[in-house]
Design an enzyme around this catalytic site. Structure first.
Site, PDB file in Angstrom:
ATOM      1  N   ARG A 573      31.106  51.961 -18.494  1.00 44.60           N
ATOM      2  CA  ARG A 573      29.600  51.321 -18.951  1.00 44.60           C
ATOM      3  C   ARG A 573      29.482  49.796 -18.648  1.00 44.60           C
ATOM      4  NH1 ARG A 573      28.946  53.450 -25.087  1.00 44.60           N
ATOM      5  NH2 ARG A 573      27.036  52.385 -24.856  1.00 44.60           N
ATOM      6  N   HIS A 574      28.455  49.620 -18.858  1.00 49.52           N
ATOM      7  CA  HIS A 574      28.187  48.137 -18.629  1.00 49.52           C
ATOM      8  C   HIS A 574      28.696  47.399 -19.872  1.00 49.52           C
ATOM      9  CE1 HIS A 574      25.333  48.682 -21.925  1.00 49.52           C
ATOM     10  NE2 HIS A 574      24.788  49.754 -21.115  1.00 49.52           N
ATOM     11  N   ASN A 580      22.594  46.602 -27.605  1.00 48.18           N
ATOM     12  CA  ASN A 580      23.864  47.414 -28.251  1.00 48.18           C
ATOM     13  C   ASN A 580      24.084  47.067 -29.540  1.00 48.18           C
ATOM     14  OD1 ASN A 580      25.343  47.889 -25.001  1.00 48.18           O
ATOM     15  ND2 ASN A 580      24.303  49.348 -26.179  1.00 48.18           N
ATOM     16  N   ARG A 625      21.359  44.669 -17.525  1.00 52.85           N
ATOM     17  CA  ARG A 625      22.667  44.789 -18.037  1.00 52.85           C
ATOM     18  C   ARG A 625      23.994  45.359 -17.277  1.00 52.85           C
ATOM     19  NH1 ARG A 625      19.464  48.364 -20.546  1.00 52.85           N
ATOM     20  NH2 ARG A 625      20.092  50.590 -21.018  1.00 52.85           N
ATOM     21  N   GLU A 646      20.087  54.553 -17.041  1.00 51.45           N
ATOM     22  CA  GLU A 646      20.255  55.279 -18.158  1.00 51.45           C
ATOM     23  C   GLU A 646      19.069  56.269 -18.493  1.00 51.45           C
ATOM     24  OE1 GLU A 646      21.971  56.621 -20.397  1.00 51.45           O
ATOM     25  OE2 GLU A 646      22.335  55.117 -21.921  1.00 51.45           O
ATOM     26  N   HIS A 712      25.632  53.716 -17.666  1.00 56.23           N
ATOM     27  CA  HIS A 712      25.195  53.888 -18.941  1.00 56.23           C
ATOM     28  C   HIS A 712      25.844  55.331 -19.583  1.00 56.23           C
ATOM     29  CE1 HIS A 712      22.386  50.767 -17.800  1.00 56.23           C
ATOM     30  NE2 HIS A 712      22.314  51.415 -16.770  1.00 56.23           N
TER      31      HIS A 712
END
Length: 760
Positions: A573-574, A580, A625, A646, A712
């Site tokens: 994931r980023h 977040n 991101r 995403e 994502h």
């Protein structure tokens, strides 16, 4: 986490046991790592006193307050100091003091007895540090102490991360070592800062339901036999059998396409088609076609980033093309599912008679040609697309029925008893497959050599009125690949588990192979797909005969792009984004400070892990991101895929789940009931995501070099489910933690997984 573990309380860290989720860090041995923190709620002005630490060896070497170590400011009200205690000095006395950085004013030592840290456990309960400034003024600081044993590799990584980032972060739960406080007099104990980063010490356990973590014989992962107690199965040459099954007419409409007769597609060497100079950043990059225009052949291709077209027969018998769905298809009612599963279900309605709605892919080929591996990959792919698929391996039936210690003579064509036994287990396996189809199964993959026309005719008679057969023949002329596969067979197959002498097993298997070669007859009957020298990924041929329809077309398309070349695929994931932190979904916002640190750590990891893989590439989504997470990585081409964006949450973009629950309770409840099929208002469902990810899967299968995918949570859940062969219903619930790399190793032995956790 073993000796010297600490326990987190509401107020911070003090002596005791650490949370269970971090117990995996206990690797035995290591050095004692100590992190001291002090916090106050008043502001210090210039010339004021700042927190320091002094104490016994090896912290500073003496109780001389002039040699006290300054604590680093972590925030407006928090100071921190971390250090490593050599193994022979695990009892530590120390105190906090306040000193001015700008004058020679006397230090102010905290009141009370010395603090003692013995074997990593803080003695007593001293959570406050009191400093008497004057007779009527006392400053109060809260104290947090964490102590644990960690490997020198983690310490080295932490130190390296601090040097490169110039700010505190966390490596496997350890704040970056901000000061090298082990004095020179203790240098004989070894400096952790000189150790090279060892990636193996970031490894964390993978979920038990994940892809195979070790070498597993692929045939043993196939469908378990369930009819070995049956008797009376035919062994006659004409293929007659005493078993019969009836099917009710499905009433489905017929949608037949003109079959493709004797078509041959030449697959060029993919490494010659695309050079690294063509791998550039692009906001709308889709997948690459594995073909170039050659004479009258036109290549298969996929839509750019949003999905794959339907493979159908064009007006020319030597051309694949795409065409929109017909009005007839649009009139069919849409199943409850969405995305890829819905597309597959609609196509299933159009297949016509019942025998065509059940498909048997019958493998053909000599041993050690990659049949089982190809079958396993095809099974995984079809399941991921939503087709109910199972893999039936005749060798597994044979071992359970007749034992695993049969020597080469058992496989001679002139061994009547051996031939009857092998025909019997083949019929048993086929009967199991047909029975499973009667219960609702769709695609059965029948894995055996099936090396003679007599055997194949037997199977076609068994299939009459029950299922449609497509033969899938794998041919390989590369002696190096054959030799490699033979050796892997001896190492992994239960047939040779009781043979202690590798060379003896090798000779026996080569004798078995010679017996098969004497009677081998290439496929010329029925519908078939021939894969000729496709396993290396360096080009080859696929020959297609009498193939038509949606699902067979998808199978051909997948097989065109598959090969056995081992290579890793890294999924992550980023880094943590600002949304977040706020708990908001969707959006396109930059990284948080923690996310920026992870980006640098990831770059260090990729540099070391892929240092000898210059042909590797970095794939990201088009969202900020993900792009920012990849930006510190240098030396590798980067590709942006819109298909890796995403899951689109529509009108819920920018909301928290609590806000959705409060303002859209019906939507919240619908999502909780069925996260797989739930589609956000004006947004996507997980099944929609799977559909748009198919070109990504095809391109990952086609790649011969490593790939790092930075994407994502929902997207990576779907990609991971493909490699780990997880059921569709589990996809929305797969754990996909931040700041963790999942390495998928693809090769002839199957799919293996390893996880690296760089940060909490």
């Amino acid at each position: 986490m073993g000796t010297g573990a600490s326990k987190r309380t509401e107020d911070g860290w003090h002596g005791g046991e650490e949370p269970e989720e971090e117990e995996y860090l206990d690797q035995g041995g290591g050095q004692l790592y100590v992190s001291l923190k002090m916090e106050n709620n008043f502001k210090l002005k210039k010339g004021d006193l700042f927190p320091h630490v002094f104490g016994s060896v090896p912290l500073v070497g003496s109780w001389d307050s002039s040699k006290a170590l300054s604590m680093e400011r972590e925030s407006a009200s928090m100071w921190e100091l971390s250090f490593v205690v050599p193994p022979n000095h695990e009892t530590l006395d120390f105190k906090f003091l306040l000193r001015s950085k700008y004058s020679n004013a006397p230090s102010v030592v905290e009141e009370g007895p010395n603090r003692q840290l013995i074997g990593g456990a803080l003695q007593g309960d001293q959570r406050l540090a009191l400093f008497r400034i004057s007779s009527d003024e006392v400053l109060e600081y809260r104290v947090f102490i964490k102590a644990d044993r960690v490997s020198p590799f983690d310490l080295a990584a932490s130190w390296r991360a601090y040097q490169e980032n110039l700010r505190p972060s966390a490596v496997r739960g350890i704040p970056d070592v901000s000061l090298g406080t082990v004095p020179e007099i203790g240098a004989e104990n070894g400096s952790s800062t000189s150790l090279e980063l060892d990636l193996e010490h970031y490894v964390v356990p993978a979920p038990s339901t994940s892809a195979n973590s070790g070498l597993v014989y692929a045939a043993n992962m196939t469908e378990t036999p369930r009819s070995l107690s049956l008797t009376g199965i035919f062994t006659n040459a004409d293929g007659s059998t005493s078993f019969s099954h009836s099917f009710k007419d499905s009433g489905a409409s017929v949608d037949r396409h003109v079959p493709l007769k004797d078509m041959e597609v030449v697959i060029p060497d993919s490494s010659k088609l695309y050079s690294s100079s063509g791998m550039v950043e692009s906001k709308s990059m889709g997948t690459f076609s594995p073909f170039q225009r050659q004479d009258s052949h036109r290549g298969l291709f996929v839509d750019r980033g949003v999905g794959s077209p339907r493979l159908v027969k064009s007006s020319s018998t030597s051309t694949f093309s795409t065409e929109p769905r017909s009005d007839k298809e649009k009139k069919n009612s849409m199943p409850e599912a969405a995305g890829a599963v819905a597309a597959a279900a609609v196509a299933d309605q159009m297949l016509g008679p019942k025998e065509d709605s059940h498909l048997a892919i019958v493998l053909v080929g000599l041993p050690a040609r990659g049949k089982t591996f190809t079958a396993a990959k095809l099974t995984r792919y079809l399941r991921w697309l939503g087709h109910d698929t199972k893999h039936f391996n005749v060798g597994k039936y044979r071992r359970l029925k007749h034992g695993a210690n049969q020597n080469a003579d058992f496989f001679r064509a002139d061994n009547r008893e051996g031939m009857e036994a092998r025909n019997e287990v083949a019929a048993l396996a086929f009967d199991d497959m047909v029975s499973w189809m009667q219960e609702g199964g769709q695609v059965g993959i029948f894995d055996a050599t099936n090396s003679t026309s007599k055997r194949r005719n037997m199977l076609m008679k068994l299939a009459e009125g029950k299922c449609k057969i497509i033969f899938l023949e794998t041919l390989c002329n590369d002696e190096r690949i054959i030799e490699r596969n033979i050796r892997l067979k001896i190492q992994q197959s239960p047939d040779y588990a009781e043979e202690p002498d590798f060379e003896a097993g090798l000779q026996d298997f080569k004798s078995r192979l010679a017996y098969y070669e004497k009677v081998y007859e290439p496929v010329e009957e029925g519908s078939y797909i021939k894969m000729i020298d496709m396993v290396s990924g360096h080009g080859g041929q696929i020959q297609v005969n009498n193939i038509s329809g949606y699902l067979p077309g998808r199978i051909v398309f997948f097989l065109v792009n598959t090969h056995l070349t081992p290579r890793p695929i890294l999924l992550t994931r980023h880094g943590e984004s600002k949304d977040n932190v706020r708990g908001r979904i969707g959006g396109d916002n930059p990284l948080s400070d923690t996310g920026e640190i992870y980006a640098k750590k990831l770059a260090n990891f990729v540099e070391k892990r892929l240092k000898s893989e210059r042909a590797a590439s970095i794939w990201t989504s088009t969202l900020e991101r993900a792009i920012l997470t990849a930006s510190p990585i240098v030396g590798f081409p980067k590709i942006q895929w819109r298909a890796l964006d995403e899951i689109y949450v529509g009108v819920c973009d920018g909301m928290t789940y609590e806000e959705i629950k409060k303002n859209m309770p019906e939507e919240y409840e619908s999502r909780m009931k069925d996260k797989l099929r739930y589609r956000y208002p004006r947004g996507e469902s997980y099944l929609d995501v799977i559909q748009r990810l198919e070109p990504v899967i095809i391109e990952l299968e086609r790649q011969r070099a490593p790939v790092v995918v930075i994407s994502h949570q929902a997207v990576l859940r779907a990609l991971y489910a493909y490699f780990a062969d997880r059921p569709l219903k589990e996809i929305p619930h797969i754990e996909m933690p931040l700041h963790t790399i999942i390495e998928i190793q693809m090769g002839v032995t199957g799919v293996q997984e390893k996880r690296y956790k760089l940060m909490d």
